[in-house]
Design a protein around this motif. Structure first.
Motif, mmCIF file in Angstrom:
data_model
loop_
_atom_site.group_PDB
_atom_site.id
_atom_site.type_symbol
_atom_site.label_atom_id
_atom_site.label_comp_id
_atom_site.label_asym_id
_atom_site.label_seq_id
_atom_site.Cartn_x
_atom_site.Cartn_y
_atom_site.Cartn_z
ATOM 1 N N ASN A 61 47.224 64.817 -6.298
ATOM 2 C CA ASN A 61 47.946 64.611 -7.477
ATOM 3 C C ASN A 61 47.459 63.181 -7.746
ATOM 4 O O ASN A 61 47.723 61.946 -9.562
ATOM 5 C CB ASN A 61 49.276 63.704 -6.515
ATOM 6 N N LEU A 64 44.979 63.970 -10.446
ATOM 7 C CA LEU A 64 46.315 64.166 -11.598
ATOM 8 C C LEU A 64 46.265 63.024 -12.665
ATOM 9 O O LEU A 64 45.452 62.846 -13.426
ATOM 10 C CB LEU A 64 47.283 64.959 -11.400
ATOM 11 N N TYR A 224 42.597 73.450 -15.974
ATOM 12 C CA TYR A 224 43.170 71.844 -15.680
ATOM 13 C C TYR A 224 41.653 71.170 -16.544
ATOM 14 O O TYR A 224 41.727 70.195 -17.174
ATOM 15 C CB TYR A 224 43.403 71.278 -15.130
#
Length: 277
Positions: A61, A64, A224
């Motif tokens: 996370n 990200l 991604y």
């Protein structure tokens, strides 16, 4: 790169790009022959080692958040606004590098480990990891270039004008100084591969790999990776590249391998750009 590229200059870069493709095609034929005769069995020997990395959902996370922090503003940028100021073109890669180092350091510190333990492999020396990265990187170039050409041809057939990635539009701006252009190309070949491979392969991929087999993990990270570049025509080539980078990492256990693969591909892209000027 230059205000007026001579025919000799273009010929030089065409030759360099051609040599990259020729070397890659030769390696691909060699690997195919070895696999067909069963003298070579493809294996991801370091996959188990990567699953033992301490990175978790929290670290994923963090990656990200950091990458979206840089990518999202570019998505909302007006494409007709022109080339950013030269100071922005120089500071942006430097800030990106700083962000990548900070995130990697935080993840390593939080995990109570060291950079060598999580990003390198005791069974694969630096020289071997870089050598395999150059070898695998050359092998990846021809199929990805062919895929890009097929997408470009299909786009033109449908009546749409294919657009280069934004950085190449900026490089085409004759108002930029030679120093700025050279820095931008150096950043693409050095800064981007190091930062992106530490984040996408070294942290994000290993975190996802803990709960998934290799291909689903590589596919998720690849999707991604391709999405945050915000360039439709490059989506499939970037996806293929990302999966190849993950395979290179899983083969050696050293992040130096995908860094070398990434840098070599970006260098080839620069050669193609300069050859077409």
């Amino acid at each position: 790169m230059f205000p007026e590229n001579t025919d000799m200059t273009r010929l030089l870069f065409q030759a360099l790009a051609g040599l990259m493709l020729l070397a890659g095609a030769t390696i691909d034929l060699y690997l195919c022959a070895r696999v067909q005769t069963r003298r070579l069995v493809p294996a991801l020997r370091a996959r188990t080692k990567l699953t033992q990395c301490p990175f978790t959902f929290f670290h994923a996370n963090l990656v990200l958040f950091a990458t979206l922090l840089f990518a999202v503003p570019a998505f909302f940028q007006n494409p007709t606004s022109g080339t950013p100021k030269e100071s922005a073109l120089i500071l942006s890669p430097l800030l990106y590098a700083f962000m990548g180092i900070v995130v990697a350091t935080l993840c390593v510190t939080y995990s109570n480990t060291s950079l060598n333990q999580v990003f390198l492999s005791p069974s694969c020396t630096t020289r071997k990891a870089l050598g395999k990265g150059l070898f695998y990187g050359l092998a990846v170039i021809p199929p990805v270039v062919l895929l890009s050409m097929a997408i470009t041809t299909a786009t033109e057939t449908l009546g749409y004008e294919p657009r280069l990635q934004e950085v190449f539009d900026w490089l085409n701006d004759g108002s930029l100084t030679l120093g700025t252009r050279m820095f931008m190309m150096a950043a693409a070949v050095v800064i981007a591969p190091v930062v992106e491979e530490l984040l996408f392969r070294g942290i994000l991929f290993t975190a996802v790999l803990k709960s998934r087999p290799f291909f689903p993990a590589a596919l998720l990270v690849g999707l991604y990776f391709a999405l945050v570049h915000f360039h439709a025509l490059s989506f499939l080539p970037l996806l293929a590249l990302s999966i190849a980078f993950s395979a290179g990492y899983a083969a050696t256990g050293s992040v130096l391998t995908p860094i070398a693969m990434h840098a070599l591909f970006n260098l080839t892209s620069v050669f193609f750009y300069l050859a077409d000027r």
